[in-house]
Design a protein around this motif. Structure first.
Motif, PDB file in Angstrom:
ATOM      1  N   GLU A 101      48.283   7.463   5.373  1.00 28.34           N
ATOM      2  CA  GLU A 101      48.126   8.491   6.417  1.00 28.34           C
ATOM      3  C   GLU A 101      49.619   9.108   7.218  1.00 28.34           C
ATOM      4  O   GLU A 101      49.814  10.251   7.416  1.00 28.34           O
ATOM      5  N   LYS A 102      50.363   8.046   7.355  1.00 30.97           N
ATOM      6  CA  LYS A 102      51.684   8.397   7.776  1.00 30.97           C
ATOM      7  C   LYS A 102      52.680   9.060   6.673  1.00 30.97           C
ATOM      8  O   LYS A 102      53.095   9.878   7.230  1.00 30.97           O
ATOM      9  N   LEU A 103      52.466   8.685   5.673  1.00 24.14           N
ATOM     10  CA  LEU A 103      53.159   9.408   4.636  1.00 24.14           C
ATOM     11  C   LEU A 103      52.702  10.929   4.334  1.00 24.14           C
ATOM     12  O   LEU A 103      53.436  11.887   4.524  1.00 24.14           O
ATOM     13  N   LEU A 104      51.469  10.955   4.551  1.00 26.92           N
ATOM     14  CA  LEU A 104      50.985  12.466   4.448  1.00 26.92           C
ATOM     15  C   LEU A 104      51.256  13.432   5.466  1.00 26.92           C
ATOM     16  O   LEU A 104      51.696  14.554   5.556  1.00 26.92           O
ATOM     17  N   ALA A 105      51.119  12.724   6.762  1.00 32.48           N
ATOM     18  CA  ALA A 105      51.716  13.552   8.057  1.00 32.48           C
ATOM     19  C   ALA A 105      53.125  13.868   7.995  1.00 32.48           C
ATOM     20  O   ALA A 105      53.640  14.925   8.328  1.00 32.48           O
ATOM     21  N   TRP A 106      54.018  12.883   7.563  1.00 27.92           N
ATOM     22  CA  TRP A 106      55.451  12.850   7.557  1.00 27.92           C
ATOM     23  C   TRP A 106      55.678  14.048   6.500  1.00 27.92           C
ATOM     24  O   TRP A 106      56.512  15.345   6.529  1.00 27.92           O
ATOM     25  N   ALA A 107      55.030  14.266   5.474  1.00 29.56           N
ATOM     26  CA  ALA A 107      55.121  15.261   4.295  1.00 29.56           C
ATOM     27  C   ALA A 107      54.732  16.273   4.639  1.00 29.56           C
ATOM     28  O   ALA A 107      55.740  17.470   4.399  1.00 29.56           O
ATOM     29  N   ALA A 108      53.926  16.635   5.571  1.00 18.97           N
ATOM     30  CA  ALA A 108      53.299  17.902   6.115  1.00 18.97           C
ATOM     31  C   ALA A 108      54.386  18.544   6.787  1.00 18.97           C
ATOM     32  O   ALA A 108      54.554  19.794   6.934  1.00 18.97           O
ATOM     33  N   ARG A 109      55.032  17.775   7.520  1.00 17.41           N
ATOM     34  CA  ARG A 109      56.080  18.237   8.551  1.00 17.41           C
ATOM     35  C   ARG A 109      57.339  18.626   7.694  1.00 17.41           C
ATOM     36  O   ARG A 109      57.949  19.780   7.989  1.00 17.41           O
ATOM     37  N   ASP A 110      57.841  17.843   6.979  1.00 18.95           N
ATOM     38  CA  ASP A 110      59.241  18.095   6.210  1.00 18.95           C
ATOM     39  C   ASP A 110      59.338  16.973   4.826  1.00 18.95           C
ATOM     40  O   ASP A 110      59.822  16.116   5.224  1.00 18.95           O
TER      41      ASP A 110
END
Length: 117
Positions: A101-110
């Motif tokens: 979940e953290k990886l996906l949220a981070w990747a969505a930002r940049d």
């Protein structure tokens, strides 16, 4: 400075980097779908969904740094190893979910950011 053997090398590499960058959102969506399939299975996620999640993370881990996304590759590798341990019976599935979940949220930002936060 020496003349490169292939003067178009940098242009082709930039084109490959752009092509990879364009695939990142699609790949993250596939990771999301695999994670959702795992979570839907409850405490014992379906092995095919876990395998799919592992394969997707493995693919990102192996190629991201080559195309200018080193942190995305590092974090994908770290989580991939967690999934692999779980597949081998040495890890705990519940710890993986928030990491993905953290990886996906981070990747969505940049996804190209230089630090994982």
């Amino acid at each position: 400075m020496a003349t490169p053997v292939d003067p178009d090398f940098r242009a082709r590499l930039a084109a490959l980097n752009d092509k990879f960058a364009a695939t990142v959102p699609v790949t993250m969506a596939k990771i999301r779908a695999a994670l959702d399939a795992c979570v839907a299975g409850g405490a014992q996620p379906p092995q095919d969904a876990v395998h799919q999640l592992h394969e997707l993370l493995h693919g990102v881990a192996g190629s991201a740094a080559t195309f200018g996304f080193p942190v995305l590759g590092q974090e994908s590798r770290r989580i991939e190893q967690m999934v692999r341990a779980t597949m081998a019976g040495h890890g705990e599935w519940p710890a993986i979910v928030p990491e993905v979940e953290k990886l996906l949220a981070w990747a969505a930002r940049d996804a190209k950011a230089g630090a994982f936060e």
